[in-house]
Design a protein around this motif. Structure first.
Motif, mmCIF file in Angstrom:
data_model
loop_
_atom_site.group_PDB
_atom_site.id
_atom_site.type_symbol
_atom_site.label_atom_id
_atom_site.label_comp_id
_atom_site.label_asym_id
_atom_site.label_seq_id
_atom_site.Cartn_x
_atom_site.Cartn_y
_atom_site.Cartn_z
ATOM 1 N N ARG A 216 0.836 -1.191 0.000
ATOM 2 C CA ARG A 216 0.000 0.000 0.000
ATOM 3 C C ARG A 216 0.876 1.247 0.000
ATOM 4 N NH1 ARG A 216 -4.291 1.736 4.717
ATOM 5 N NH2 ARG A 216 -5.078 3.622 3.691
ATOM 6 N N GLN A 217 0.507 2.209 -0.838
ATOM 7 C CA GLN A 217 1.304 3.414 -0.985
ATOM 8 C C GLN A 217 1.348 4.211 0.317
ATOM 9 O OE1 GLN A 217 -0.123 6.024 -4.034
ATOM 10 N NE2 GLN A 217 1.843 7.014 -4.312
ATOM 11 N N ASN A 218 2.571 4.615 0.700
ATOM 12 C CA ASN A 218 2.786 5.452 1.889
ATOM 13 C C ASN A 218 2.180 4.832 3.145
ATOM 14 O OD1 ASN A 218 4.017 7.416 0.232
ATOM 15 N ND2 ASN A 218 2.008 8.298 -0.255
ATOM 16 N N SER A 219 2.266 3.507 3.243
ATOM 17 C CA SER A 219 1.686 2.832 4.397
ATOM 18 C C SER A 219 2.376 1.495 4.586
ATOM 19 C CB SER A 219 0.182 2.618 4.196
ATOM 20 O OG SER A 219 -0.357 1.801 5.220
ATOM 21 N N THR A 220 2.259 0.954 5.783
ATOM 22 C CA THR A 220 2.806 -0.377 6.040
ATOM 23 C C THR A 220 1.786 -1.465 5.746
ATOM 24 O OG1 THR A 220 2.115 -0.255 8.355
ATOM 25 C CG2 THR A 220 4.354 0.505 7.821
ATOM 26 N N GLY A 221 0.582 -1.080 5.341
ATOM 27 C CA GLY A 221 -0.482 -2.044 5.089
ATOM 28 C C GLY A 221 -0.438 -2.619 3.681
ATOM 29 N N LEU A 222 -1.572 -3.189 3.259
ATOM 30 C CA LEU A 222 -1.683 -3.870 1.973
ATOM 31 C C LEU A 222 -2.811 -3.270 1.145
ATOM 32 C CD1 LEU A 222 -1.537 -7.575 3.275
ATOM 33 C CD2 LEU A 222 0.383 -6.204 2.416
ATOM 34 N N GLN A 348 -6.551 -17.739 5.100
ATOM 35 C CA GLN A 348 -5.719 -16.807 5.849
ATOM 36 C C GLN A 348 -4.379 -16.646 5.142
ATOM 37 O OE1 GLN A 348 -5.328 -17.773 10.039
ATOM 38 N NE2 GLN A 348 -7.393 -18.644 10.116
ATOM 39 N N VAL A 349 -3.933 -15.404 5.049
ATOM 40 C CA VAL A 349 -2.615 -15.095 4.487
ATOM 41 C C VAL A 349 -2.017 -13.979 5.341
ATOM 42 C CG1 VAL A 349 -1.312 -14.290 2.487
ATOM 43 C CG2 VAL A 349 -3.358 -15.696 2.147
ATOM 44 N N HIS A 350 -0.794 -14.191 5.821
ATOM 45 C CA HIS A 350 -0.095 -13.146 6.575
ATOM 46 C C HIS A 350 1.173 -12.775 5.822
ATOM 47 C CE1 HIS A 350 1.383 -10.671 9.808
ATOM 48 N NE2 HIS A 350 2.522 -11.359 9.829
ATOM 49 N N VAL A 351 1.313 -11.475 5.529
ATOM 50 C CA VAL A 351 2.441 -10.975 4.742
ATOM 51 C C VAL A 351 3.271 -10.050 5.629
ATOM 52 C CG1 VAL A 351 3.132 -9.847 2.599
ATOM 53 C CG2 VAL A 351 0.927 -11.035 2.717
ATOM 54 N N PRO A 352 4.341 -10.545 6.232
ATOM 55 C CA PRO A 352 5.148 -9.680 7.103
ATOM 56 C C PRO A 352 5.884 -8.613 6.297
ATOM 57 C CG PRO A 352 6.224 -11.795 6.799
ATOM 58 C CD PRO A 352 4.875 -11.916 6.161
ATOM 59 N N LYS A 353 6.244 -7.552 6.965
ATOM 60 C CA LYS A 353 6.957 -6.463 6.304
ATOM 61 C C LYS A 353 8.261 -6.949 5.690
ATOM 62 C CE LYS A 353 7.617 -2.050 5.353
ATOM 63 N NZ LYS A 353 6.786 -1.346 4.360
ATOM 64 N N THR A 354 8.895 -7.922 6.332
ATOM 65 C CA THR A 354 10.177 -8.427 5.837
ATOM 66 C C THR A 354 10.037 -9.188 4.525
ATOM 67 O OG1 THR A 354 9.881 -10.404 7.210
ATOM 68 C CG2 THR A 354 11.175 -8.585 8.143
ATOM 69 N N ALA A 355 8.795 -9.570 4.162
ATOM 70 C CA ALA A 355 8.595 -10.319 2.920
ATOM 71 C C ALA A 355 8.627 -9.430 1.692
ATOM 72 C CB ALA A 355 7.266 -11.068 2.970
ATOM 73 N N GLN A 356 8.512 -8.119 1.901
ATOM 74 C CA GLN A 356 8.470 -7.206 0.760
ATOM 75 C C GLN A 356 9.829 -7.120 0.097
ATOM 76 O OE1 GLN A 356 6.249 -3.660 1.476
ATOM 77 N NE2 GLN A 356 7.388 -2.477 -0.046
ATOM 78 N N GLN A 357 9.844 -7.249 -1.231
ATOM 79 C CA GLN A 357 11.085 -7.234 -1.986
ATOM 80 C C GLN A 357 11.374 -5.838 -2.513
ATOM 81 O OE1 GLN A 357 10.181 -10.201 -4.935
ATOM 82 N NE2 GLN A 357 11.155 -11.830 -3.755
ATOM 83 N N SER A 358 12.658 -5.495 -2.556
ATOM 84 C CA SER A 358 13.063 -4.227 -3.150
ATOM 85 C C SER A 358 13.187 -4.395 -4.645
ATOM 86 C CB SER A 358 14.397 -3.767 -2.551
ATOM 87 O OG SER A 358 15.411 -4.718 -2.834
ATOM 88 N N ALA A 359 13.490 -3.309 -5.340
ATOM 89 C CA ALA A 359 13.546 -3.332 -6.801
ATOM 90 C C ALA A 359 14.601 -4.287 -7.325
ATOM 91 C CB ALA A 359 13.816 -1.921 -7.333
ATOM 92 N N ASN A 360 15.689 -4.541 -6.530
ATOM 93 C CA ASN A 360 16.747 -5.426 -7.006
ATOM 94 C C ASN A 360 16.506 -6.877 -6.625
ATOM 95 O OD1 ASN A 360 17.280 -5.498 -4.283
ATOM 96 N ND2 ASN A 360 19.259 -4.415 -4.415
ATOM 97 N N GLY A 361 15.309 -7.166 -6.074
ATOM 98 C CA GLY A 361 14.945 -8.548 -5.799
ATOM 99 C C GLY A 361 15.136 -8.957 -4.362
ATOM 100 N N GLY A 362 15.791 -8.152 -3.525
ATOM 101 C CA GLY A 362 15.976 -8.503 -2.132
ATOM 102 C C GLY A 362 14.848 -7.992 -1.284
ATOM 103 N N SER A 363 14.862 -8.369 0.003
ATOM 104 C CA SER A 363 13.834 -7.880 0.908
ATOM 105 C C SER A 363 14.152 -6.449 1.292
ATOM 106 C CB SER A 363 13.780 -8.759 2.161
ATOM 107 O OG SER A 363 13.398 -10.071 1.815
ATOM 108 N N GLY A 364 13.108 -5.695 1.562
ATOM 109 C CA GLY A 364 13.324 -4.310 1.934
ATOM 110 C C GLY A 364 12.021 -3.628 2.218
#
Length: 396
Positions: A216-222, A348-364
């Motif tokens: 979600r834009q400008n948020s920690t949510g989805l 149920q699906v839980h998506v932790p913040k650490t699961a988000q990938q950066s543009a180069n493919g890593g988590s971020g």
């Protein structure tokens, strides 16, 4: 009725108006075939050939030819993977989709006829019917008489056509095959129902229920977009509210019905969308919503055959989920179901913040934000092509 007919013209519009695809071949071919009419002639009729690639995009200009002595040849057609051939005869249109350059045959003869009646057998006067070809585009229209009778032809032999009728905003549908039951068709105008028990989530290609999850834009949510292919399994039109369950803490931001943005209401944990679906027909319904938290926990409101949860920009190995979901074998992060879901089943699906990938493919913590509903739906349609290959792979 005019708007209804236009909806069936989508395929033709795509064929005739999409810009030429890049990489079209420079060579040309001739497309030839025959056109015959029982107790008549096709001589002088126009045949239009449109070259397409395997994604049904036009790759060259349409070429016209005239039927002479029962044959036609369209010269200088761009060499292509597929050819969409249209024969115009006596105010009706007939179609063939082929990868061959010769041997195309239009054999017209049978007539489709019958009567439009109510459930008690009374005639429905002056109903306007649209006849659609097996590939979707309309063959033509016909008006029923005062006593409900209608007739249209000549048509192709041993071919399944769809009869459409819309009265007071309610759609009616009936399929008929020429050569079997096409001369005494009883098209019944049944009273519509609002019983959503006749609805299932099925018949979608590649999946009947698709959930696209993105940061979600400008948020920690989805941000989530759900698209459902809803089938009316009953024998009469469905006219009424369709419910789409929302997860706890969801804020709906938009809704779609038949690829158009529509209004919606909120009732408890459900979004309500008004829908009209002909008997044994399907319609796509979509809902977009935001989540402040990072967990999706919800029940499905209708029996669902195939579900796909696309986790755009996330590392699937860090996502937890309910036992009725499993990772899909795909080049994108996706969860799917092993067996059909029943109404009331919970996912149920839980998506932790650490699961988000950066543009180069890593988590971020980076990533693109969500978009408004119409744009997200367009992205979803593109991703559905990818999912189609995934689900086809599962079936092999």
């Amino acid at each position: 009725m005019k708007r209804f007919a236009l909806s069936l013209l989508v395929l033709l519009a795509c064929v005739s108006t999409v810009a030429l695809a890049s990489g079209a071949g420079d060579t040309t071919v001739s497309i030839s075939g025959t056109a015959t009419v029982t107790n008549g002639t096709a001589n002088g009729d126009t045949v239009t050939v449109t070259p397409l690639d395997r994604n049904y995009r036009r790759v060259g200009q349409s070429v016209n030819a005239t039927v002479t002595n029962g044959t036609f040849t369209a010269a200088n057609v761009t060499n292509a993977s597929l050819y969409y051939v249209r024969l115009s005869h006596d105010g009706l249109a007939h179609y063939a989709l082929t990868n061959e350059t010769d041997g195309i045959s239009f054999d017209l003869g049978p007539t489709l006829s019958g009567r439009v009646v109510t459930e008690n057998g009374s005639a429905v006067s002056n109903a306007q019917l649209l006849v659609a070809s097996p590939t979707g585009p309309p063959v033509g229209q016909v008006n029923a008489s005062e006593n409900g009778t209608f007739s249209i032809g000549p048509l192709k032999s041993n071919t399944t056509y769809t009869l459409w009728m819309r009265m007071a905003g309610v759609p009616y549908k009936k399929t008929v095959t020429t050569g079997t039951n096409a001369t005494n068709v009883r098209f019944v105008k049944r009273a519509p129902t609002d019983d959503d028990g006749v609805l299932t989530v099925s018949g979608g290609n590649p999946a009947s229920h698709v959930m696209q999850v993105s940061p979600r834009q400008n948020s920690t949510g989805l941000s989530v977009v759900e698209t459902l292919t809803v089938r009316n399994t009953g024998d009469r039109p469905f006219v009424g509210p369709v419910r789409v369950a929302l997860p706890n803490g969801a804020t709906p931001t938009g809704a779609m019905f038949r690829n158009r943005q529509t209004t919606f209401s909120r009732q408890g944990s459900d979004v309500i969308i008004n829908a009209t679906i002909a008997a044994n027909d399907t319609a796509q319904i979509g809902v977009a919503y935001d989540l402040e938290n990072r967990s999706i926990q919800k029940s499905v409101d209708h029996d669902t055959d195939r579900l796909a949860v696309v986790l755009q920009g996330y590392n699937l190995s860090e996502v937890s989920h309910s036992p009725n979901l499993r990772p899909g074998s795909a080049p994108i992060s996706m969860l799917t179901n092993d067996k059909a879901l029943r109404s009331g089943d919970e996912i149920q699906v839980h998506v932790p913040k650490t699961a988000q990938q950066s543009a180069n493919g890593g988590s971020g913590n980076g990533g693109n934000g969500g978009t408004d509903f119409p744009t997200v739906v367009m992205v979803l349609s593109f991703l559905s092509i990818v999912i189609g290959g995934i689900l086809a792979y599962r079936a092999l």
